[in-house]
Enzyme design. Structure first.
Site, PDB file in Angstrom:
ATOM      1  N   ASP A   1      58.169  46.521 -23.935  1.00  0.00           N
ATOM      2  CA  ASP A   1      58.199  45.753 -25.183  1.00  0.00           C
ATOM      3  C   ASP A   1      56.758  45.371 -25.534  1.00  0.00           C
ATOM      4  O   ASP A   1      56.014  46.170 -26.106  1.00  0.00           O
ATOM      5  CB  ASP A   1      59.120  44.531 -25.003  1.00  0.00           C
ATOM      6  CG  ASP A   1      59.125  43.595 -26.199  1.00  0.00           C
ATOM      7  OD1 ASP A   1      58.607  43.987 -27.261  1.00  0.00           O
ATOM      8  OD2 ASP A   1      59.623  42.455 -26.082  1.00  0.00           O
TER       9      ASP A   1
ATOM     10  N   GLN B   1      60.991  39.801 -32.806  1.00  0.00           N
ATOM     11  CA  GLN B   1      59.837  38.951 -32.465  1.00  0.00           C
ATOM     12  C   GLN B   1      60.167  37.498 -32.819  1.00  0.00           C
ATOM     13  O   GLN B   1      59.303  36.743 -33.208  1.00  0.00           O
ATOM     14  CB  GLN B   1      58.586  39.452 -33.198  1.00  0.00           C
ATOM     15  CG  GLN B   1      57.297  38.907 -32.604  1.00  0.00           C
ATOM     16  CD  GLN B   1      56.075  39.671 -33.071  1.00  0.00           C
ATOM     17  OE1 GLN B   1      56.031  40.886 -32.953  1.00  0.00           O
ATOM     18  NE2 GLN B   1      55.066  38.983 -33.569  1.00  0.00           N
TER      19      GLN B   1
HETATM   20  C1  MUC Z   1      61.479  39.670 -26.499  1.00  0.00           C
HETATM   21  O1  MUC Z   1      62.112  40.698 -26.593  1.00  0.00           O
HETATM   22  O2  MUC Z   1      60.630  39.577 -25.630  1.00  0.00           O
HETATM   23  C2  MUC Z   1      60.010  36.708 -27.233  1.00  0.00           C
HETATM   24  C3  MUC Z   1      58.773  36.588 -27.798  1.00  0.00           C
HETATM   25  C4  MUC Z   1      58.555  37.688 -28.624  1.00  0.00           C
HETATM   26  O3  MUC Z   1      57.572  37.975 -29.289  1.00  0.00           O
HETATM   27  O4  MUC Z   1      59.638  38.478 -28.589  1.00  0.00           O
HETATM   28  C5  MUC Z   1      60.558  37.854 -27.796  1.00  0.00           C
HETATM   29  C6  MUC Z   1      61.767  38.535 -27.441  1.00  0.00           C
HETATM   30 MG    MG Z   2      61.109  41.612 -24.772  1.00  0.00          MG
END
Ligand code: MUC
Ligand code: MG
Length: 366
Positions: free
Chosen positions: A242, A294
């Protein structure tokens, strides 16, 4: 179709309850509304949700970089010149959320100008996505109760469970409790936001081996180069990169290095133009993608569903589209609604959404 004005308007909307995860906590949407207006008066919108603990961008920084650096380089460009805009924005390193919001607002304005939805302009595969709901840190009973409520009210049957705490046993107990409560009726996956080490991650995943998880996401930092590769090699489910793989180059490195075997695409940090590059790269490399979140508000979620529904590869898995449910309010005239576990692309040209001027007046900070 020439760009006459680009505005960056900071706003703040409180959350009903904070969302907590291994790399941070969010209790208010301190976002930036981006508006691109053409010479003939067409207005495109998007929102930039800064996540300082992950990407370093802040609300004030996004406003400043758009007003001082990006807008002056784009004024006068036509909406047909999105690649020129992307090239100019790319000269500045970083600032992914600021760049993406400008890009998506240009697509919204372009769709409105030519009388098509953004989904049609991108690919037109579908008009909806299945929704996955993110369960933030809490005690096991509270997280099971939230999943019950979300299933009941919205028909959502896919859950991403935030993990990455110590002791690891607490998070494992939550995933076990969810599987025990709902059996095969739900899909489950976990996201560590880099909270564990490689060995903690593998030990935890081995204890959850019988829980039929879909994916593991960013359990440990990708900068643990050897540890990460070792972890991914030992798992028998896809490992999603991610925050460690947000650009085509990072995605290529991650997949070829064995640091990940699936990719999260977030329009908030890639926009549509870079998101499409990441998507096609992932397809070419033969890895799955998930549309991530996000912690977007409704404008950002409308962008995610508009992009995700446009392509077959992004439509296969449930998309993370429900974080806006945690907000007390939002800016749209017509709120997004999740029904039967799905979110439909908003109807109307461009992104199909409109900002309510009274709400903007109430929540704007300048
Ligand atoms: C995720 O998938 O990590 C938490 C902060 C961010 O930017 O996205 C999330 C969710
Ligand atoms: Mg994530």
């Amino acid at each position: 179709m020439k760009i006459a004005q680009i505005e960056a308007i900071p706003f703040a909307i409180p959350y009903r309850k904070p969302l907590r995860f291994a790399s941070g906590e969010i209790s208010a949407a301190n976002h930036v509304l981006v508006r691109v207006t053409t010479e003939d008066g067409i207005v495109g919108i998007a929102e930039a949700p800064p996540r300082p603990f992950t990407y370093g961008e802040t609300q004030r920084g996004i406003v400043a970089v758009i007003e001082d650096i990006f807008a002056p380089q784009l004024l006068g460009l036509s909406l047909w010149q999105r690649e020129v805009a992307a090239e100019r924005l790319a000269r500045t390193i970083g600032n992914p959320t600021a760049k993406s919001a400008i890009d998506m607002a240009m697509w919204d304005a372009w769709g409105k100008s030519v009388g098509a939805t953004v989904t049609e302009l991108l690919g037109g595969y579908s008009d909806r996505l299945r929704v996955s709901h993110m369960l933030g840190f809490d005690q096991p009973e509270a997280m099971v109760a939230e999943a019950e409520e979300i299933r009941e009210h919205y028909g959502i049957n896919t859950f991403k469970v935030k993990v990455g705490r110590r002791p690891v046993q607490l998070d494992i107990a939550i995933v076990c409790a969810l599987r025990e409560r709902f059996g095969a009726d739900i899909e489950l996956y976990v996201d560590g936001n880099r909270g564990w080490t490689a060995s903690e991650s593998l030990a935890a995943m081995r204890q959850m081996a019988d829980l039929n998880l879909l994916f593991a996401e960013e359990l440990n930092p990708a900068d643990d180069v050897v540890g990460r590769r070792w972890l991914v090699r030992h798992l028998d489910i896809p490992f999603i990169a991610d925050e460690s793989a947000t650009t085509p180059a990072e995605v290529t490195r991650s997949i070829l290095d064995g640091a990940a075997t699936a990719i999260s695409i977030k329009t908030a940090r890639s926009g549509f133009i870079q998101g499409r590059r990441v998507l096609h790269l992932a397809e070419g490399l033969g890895v799955e993608v998930v549309m991530g979140n996000q912690i977007d508000g409704q404008i950002g979620s409308a962008c995610t569903v508009a992009f995700g529904a446009a392509f077959a590869h992004t439509s296969r898995r449930a998309a993370e589209l429900s974080n806006f449910l945690d907000m007390c309010d939002d800016l749209l005239t017509e709120p997004l609604r999740i029904t039967n576990g799905e979110l439909r692309v908003a109807q109307g040209n461009g992104l199909g959404i409109t900002v309510d001027p009274e709400k903007l007046q109430r929540y704007r900070l300048n």
